[in-house]
Design a protein around this motif. Structure first.
Motif, PDB file in Angstrom:
ATOM      1  N   GLN A 269      -3.036   0.178   1.070  1.00 63.26           N
ATOM      2  CA  GLN A 269      -2.663  -1.243   1.020  1.00 63.26           C
ATOM      3  C   GLN A 269      -1.985  -1.602  -0.311  1.00 63.26           C
ATOM      4  O   GLN A 269      -1.069  -2.423  -0.330  1.00 63.26           O
ATOM      5  CB  GLN A 269      -3.896  -2.123   1.279  1.00 63.26           C
ATOM      6  N   ARG A 272       1.549  -0.873   0.024  1.00 62.76           N
ATOM      7  CA  ARG A 272       2.214  -1.895   0.859  1.00 62.76           C
ATOM      8  C   ARG A 272       2.414  -3.193   0.079  1.00 62.76           C
ATOM      9  O   ARG A 272       3.447  -3.854   0.231  1.00 62.76           O
ATOM     10  CB  ARG A 272       1.398  -2.160   2.123  1.00 62.76           C
ATOM     11  N   ASN A 273       1.444  -3.550  -0.729  1.00 61.80           N
ATOM     12  CA  ASN A 273       1.597  -4.764  -1.541  1.00 61.80           C
ATOM     13  C   ASN A 273       2.771  -4.618  -2.510  1.00 61.80           C
ATOM     14  O   ASN A 273       3.550  -5.556  -2.707  1.00 61.80           O
ATOM     15  CB  ASN A 273       0.316  -5.068  -2.330  1.00 61.80           C
ATOM     16  N   MET A 275       5.315  -2.715  -2.036  1.00 61.92           N
ATOM     17  CA  MET A 275       6.565  -2.764  -1.243  1.00 61.92           C
ATOM     18  C   MET A 275       6.993  -4.229  -1.086  1.00 61.92           C
ATOM     19  O   MET A 275       8.178  -4.557  -1.216  1.00 61.92           O
ATOM     20  CB  MET A 275       6.364  -2.145   0.147  1.00 61.92           C
ATOM     21  N   LYS A 276       6.028  -5.109  -0.831  1.00 64.41           N
ATOM     22  CA  LYS A 276       6.347  -6.536  -0.688  1.00 64.41           C
ATOM     23  C   LYS A 276       6.901  -7.089  -2.003  1.00 64.41           C
ATOM     24  O   LYS A 276       7.815  -7.921  -2.013  1.00 64.41           O
ATOM     25  CB  LYS A 276       5.109  -7.329  -0.269  1.00 64.41           C
TER      26      LYS A 276
END
Ligand code: NAI
Ligand code: X2X
Ligand code: MG
Ligand code: MG
Length: 332
Positions: A269, A272-273, A275-276
C-alpha cells in the motif's frame, strides 16, 4: 469499452496531397518519416543543424532542409524533437515561417497541455502518441504490424482534425494495432505516470534493487543478472502474448504461490500511495516545472544518473553476458 480505431476507420485520402514536415530525426522522427514515406505520403524533414541527424536522414534517402524552409510550404508540421526543445523551435523557426493555418501535430501532449506552446487559433492542433519506443514503431511497421497509439484533438478548425490524426496513425502503422481517442490532458498525464512509475523508473529500480540485494548477500552477479534482469523479458513477453493469467499459467505452482503472496508484500500500500503522490505531482504541473528547470541547467540529474547506471555492476555483467544471451535468441 473505449472505441478502438483500426485500419478500416482511417483513410489516407485526407492527407495524401498534403506536404508533411517531420521536424527532428531521432527516436520517433526517424520512424515516422520512414513509415509515412513507405505509406506513400509526401514527407520532408526539417532540422536545425547540418549535424548527425542530417547525415542520417540523407543516408536514408531524405533530403533534409532547415526547419524554416521545411515549414514554409508544409500543410502538416509534426514536432518530433525533444519535448524541452519544442517551445524554442516553435518560437524561432516554425511560427514566423509557417504557412497560415498549417496543422500542428505532436507525439506527446506536454507542450500544449502545460502551455509552453500557444498555437495560433487558425491551425488544427492534434496528436498521435505511439505507445512504444520509436525504433519499435519502425520495426513493427516494416514487419507488417504497428505499435498502438492514442490520438487527441486540441483545436479543430477544419472539422477534419480527428480524421487527419487517424490518417497519420494509419501512415505510421498504428491503426494496424489499435488507436484510442483521448485528450491532450489524459495522454500527457498517463504517459508521464507510466514512464515514471513503471515503464522506465519503476522497472529499472525494481531490477536494480533485486540484483543488488542478491549480490550484497554474496550470490554470483552473473546468476543474479540472469535471474533479476535477463529473465524479465521472457515473463513480460508472456504477459504481452497471453495476459497476466497466461504468464501465471506458464510458471511453476511454487512461483505462483510465492509471487501471489510476496509480490503484495513488496509492492504494498505504501508503494501505491507513492504512485498517487507521483501522479499528483504530474497533475499539479510540479513535475513539468522541475523538469523545465533541470533542462535549463543542462540536465545534470539526467547526465549523472545515466553515468551511474552505465558504471554499475549490473551493466558490466550485462555487457559481458549479452553476446552469449543474443546467441540463444530465436532466429526469426
Ligand atoms: N522516444 C520515444 O520513443 C517516444 C517519444 N515521444 C515523443 O516524441 C517526441 C520526440 O521525442 P524523441 O523521438 O524521443 O526525441 P529525440 O530525443 O530522439 O529527438 C532527437 C532529434 O531531435 C532533433 N533535436 C535534438 N536536439 C535539438 C535541438 N536542440 N534543436 C533542434 N532539434 C533538436 C534532432 O533531429 C534529433 O535527431 C517527444 O514529444 C516525445 O515525448 C512519444 C512516444 C515515445
Ligand atoms: C517510449 C514512450 O512511450 C515513453 C516512455 O513515454 C517516452 O519515450 O517518452
Ligand atoms: Mg509513452
Ligand atoms: Mg513519454
Amino acid at each position: 469499452m473505449s472505441k478502438i480505431f483500426t485500419d478500416k476507420d482511417a483513410n489516407l485520402d485526407v492527407i495524401k496531397d498534403k506536404k508533411i514536415a517531420v521536424l527532428g530525426y531521432g527516436s520517433q522522427g526517424r520512424a515516422w518519416a520512414q513509415n509515412l514515406k513507405d505509406s506513400g505520403l509526401n514527407v520532408i524533414i526539417g532540422l536545425e543543424r547540418e549535424g548527425k541527424s542530417w547525415e542520417l536522414a540523407k543516408n536514408e534517402g531524405f533530403t533534409p532542409m532547415h526547419t524554416k524552409d521545411a515549414v514554409r510550404d508544409a500543410d502538416i508540421i509534426i514536432f518530433l524533437v525533444p519535448d524541452m526543445v519544442q517551445r524554442t523551435l516553435w518560437l524561432e523557426s516554425v511560427k514566423p515561417y509557417m504557412k497560415k493555418g498549417a496543422d500542428l501535430v505532436f507525439a506527446h501532449g506536454f507542450n500544449i497541455h502545460y502551455g509552453l506552446i500557444q498555437p495560433p487559433n487558425d491551425s488544427d492542433v492534434y496528436m498521435i502518441a505511439p505507445k512504444g519506443p520509436g525504433p519499435t514503431v519502425r520495426e513493427y511497421y516494416k514487419a507488417g504490424g504497428g505499435v498502438p497509439a492514442l490520438v487527441a484533438v486540441h483545436q479543430d478548425v477544419s472539422g477534419k482534425a480527428l480524421q487527419k490524426a487517424l490518417a497519420i496513425a494509419r501512415g505510421i502503422g498504428a491503426t494496424r494495432a489499435g488507436v484510442i481517442h483521448t485528450t491532450f490532458k489524459e495522454e500527457t498525464e498517463t504517459d508521464l505516470f507510466g514512464e515514471q512509475v513503471i515503464l522506465v523508473g519503476g522497472i529499472m529500480e525494481l531490477m536494480k534493487a533485486a540484483f543488488e540485494t542478491l549480490v550484497e548477500e554474496g550470490y554470483q552477479p552473473e546468476v543474479a543478472y540472469f535471474e533479476t534482469i535477463n529473465e524479465l523479458k521472457m515473463l513480460v513477453d508472456l504477459v504481452y502474448e497471453k495476459g497476466i493469467t497466461g504468464m501465471l499459467k506458464a510458471v511453476s505452482d511454487t512461483a505462483k504461490y510465492g509471487g501471489l503472496t510476496v509480490g503484495k508484500f513488496i509492492i504494498n500500500q505504501d508503494v501505491r500511495n507513492r504512485m498517487k503522490e507521483a501522479l499528483q505531482r504530474i497533475k499539479s504541473g510540479k513535475f513539468a516545472e522541475e523538469w523545465i528547470e533541470e533542462y535549463g541547467k543542462g540536465m545534470p540529474t539526467v547526465i549523472n544518473g545515466l553515468s551511474q547506471i552505465q558504471n554499475s555492476l549490473e551493466e558490466k555483467i550485462g555487457a559481458q553476458l549479452r553476446d552469449l544471451i543474443q546467441k540463444g535468441k530465436p532466429k526469426s
